[in-house]
Design an enzyme around this catalytic site. Structure first.
Site, PDB file in Angstrom:
ATOM      1  N   LYS A  65       0.855  -1.352   0.111  1.00 58.88           N
ATOM      2  CA  LYS A  65       0.017   0.176   0.155  1.00 58.88           C
ATOM      3  C   LYS A  65       0.896   1.077   0.072  1.00 58.88           C
ATOM      4  CE  LYS A  65       0.799   1.017   4.498  1.00 58.88           C
ATOM      5  NZ  LYS A  65       1.108   2.030   5.217  1.00 58.88           N
ATOM      6  N   GLU A 104       9.073   3.943   3.040  1.00 56.31           N
ATOM      7  CA  GLU A 104       9.194   2.581   2.620  1.00 56.31           C
ATOM      8  C   GLU A 104       8.759   2.388   1.012  1.00 56.31           C
ATOM      9  OE1 GLU A 104      10.982   0.070   3.866  1.00 56.31           O
ATOM     10  OE2 GLU A 104      11.080   0.364   6.133  1.00 56.31           O
TER      11      GLU A 104
END
Length: 357
Positions: free
Chosen positions: A208, A298
């Site tokens: 996501k 990330e």
């Protein structure tokens, strides 16, 4: 006695009946700090490990992590330390909350100190590039014989700290680990749901972040509500498509760790990845954005790993491919957006087929 008072009394009695266990949280970022403080507030002696000695000493002295979560006072039974042996020694539950780039290194360092029956949980939402290795798989490789779990969900640390009502997911093959994490972390404002699909929950948390970058970029370019609705639902299709190919249960992506986390990170500027995307949409350079952010986003690293995996496995992921082209191949955003709109007309709902012609 009122129902409200009865419920509060029952809650206090339940917590009092829980036997305290030592908990270690490795990683002094915002989420690691939030998890550690929940555990400590619930009466468990908790150690928050930080890599830098000076910062750990400062946090222990001032009873707050002013660098990441200023004004958030530590619970009495929370201790900050830079000593790994002190943190994990005799701990029955260990959360690893360090960035994916340093995850394996930290896990290797704790080996001599971890109890043989300690339960290990990753909260890191990333993928190690070599071998497309998930964080829980690193735990399995480096710490064989331990029960392994993954904690993931729509969990902005700032809102957890403010005691906003929050839900998270603990995923593991071990019922003992699931129950222990629920006992240690559940509170009046933090609800812990169980899931047995560890791979699916972990992939959802990592993937996501890519789509949060896309969403932030779209916002900077002036995209409206129609566009965002399309992006989020097509992102969900891509995520579940890859996860299914990798052996996860696509139904996991309809839950809190899947669509819940996706909606959160694609619609809020509290998301680091969303902010990266927004700045990219404004035409800023990636290196400057990451330097200014001061924390790990990330999604940038995950994008490179996932783009390569999708190509290797021939999984259709046009949004991933498009974002990769913008960030790493220098294609204009407008050109990539046009290609996405005129590309293959895929099914609306994944795994259902196109229906009657």
């Amino acid at each position: 006695m009122s129902d409200e008072n009865s419920n509060n009394t029952a809650s206090i009695a339940t917590k009092a009946a829980v036997k305290p266990v030592k908990v270690a949280v490795l990683g002094g970022g915002s989420f690691g700090t939030a998890v550690a403080n929940i555990s400590a507030h619930n009466g468990h002696p908790t150690y928050l490990w930080m890599r830098h000695k000076d910062r750990a000493l400062l946090c222990q002295r001032d009873r707050e992590n002013a660098h990441y979560v200023p004004g958030y006072r530590f619970a009495d039974s929370l201790n900050a330390t830079s000593d790994l042996a002190e943190a994990v020694g005799d701990a029955s539950l260990v959360f690893v909350s360090v960035p994916s780039s340093g995850f394996r290194e930290v896990v290797q360092k704790i080996k001599p100190f971890v109890r043989s029956d300690a339960l290990l949980v990753s909260t890191t939402k990333g993928i190690e590039g070599k071998g497309f290795t998930l964080m829980s798989e690193i735990l399995e490789q480096e710490m064989p014989g331990h029960a392994i779990g993954v904690l993931s969900g729509p969990n902005f640390a700032k809102e957890i700290i403010e005691q906003q009502q929050t839900g998270t997911v603990i995923a593991s093959d071990s019922g003992t680990l699931i129950r222990r994490v629920q006992t240690v972390l559940s509170s009046d404002t933090f609800r812990v749901y169980a899931n047995r699909d560890r791979r699916g929950v972990e992939l959802a948390g990592a993937l996501k972040n890519i789509y949060a970058i896309i969403s932030g970029m779209a916002t900077a370019l002036g995209a409206g509500s129609n566009t965002h609705a399309m992006l989020i639902t097509r992102s969900l299709a891509e995520m579940s498509r890859l996860a299914n190919t990798l052996g996860a249960n696509p139904m996991t992506f309809l839950g809190l760790a899947g669509v819940g986390d996706l909606i959160l990170t694609c619609t809020s500027d509290l998301s680091r990845n969303y902010r990266v995307g927004f700045a990219l949409g404004q035409g800023r350079a990636l290196d400057d954005i990451v330097a200014e952010l001061g924390q790990v986003a990330e999604g940038v690293n995950t994008l490179q790993v996932v783009a390569a995996k999708a190509q290797e496995m021939d999984v259709y992921m046009p949004l991933v491919k498009g974002l990769y082209a913008v960030i790493f191949q220098g294609l204009p955003i407008e050109e990539v957006a046009h290609k996405l709109m005129v590309g293959e007309q895929n099914h609306d709902v994944e795994f259902m087929g196109a229906g009657d012609e």
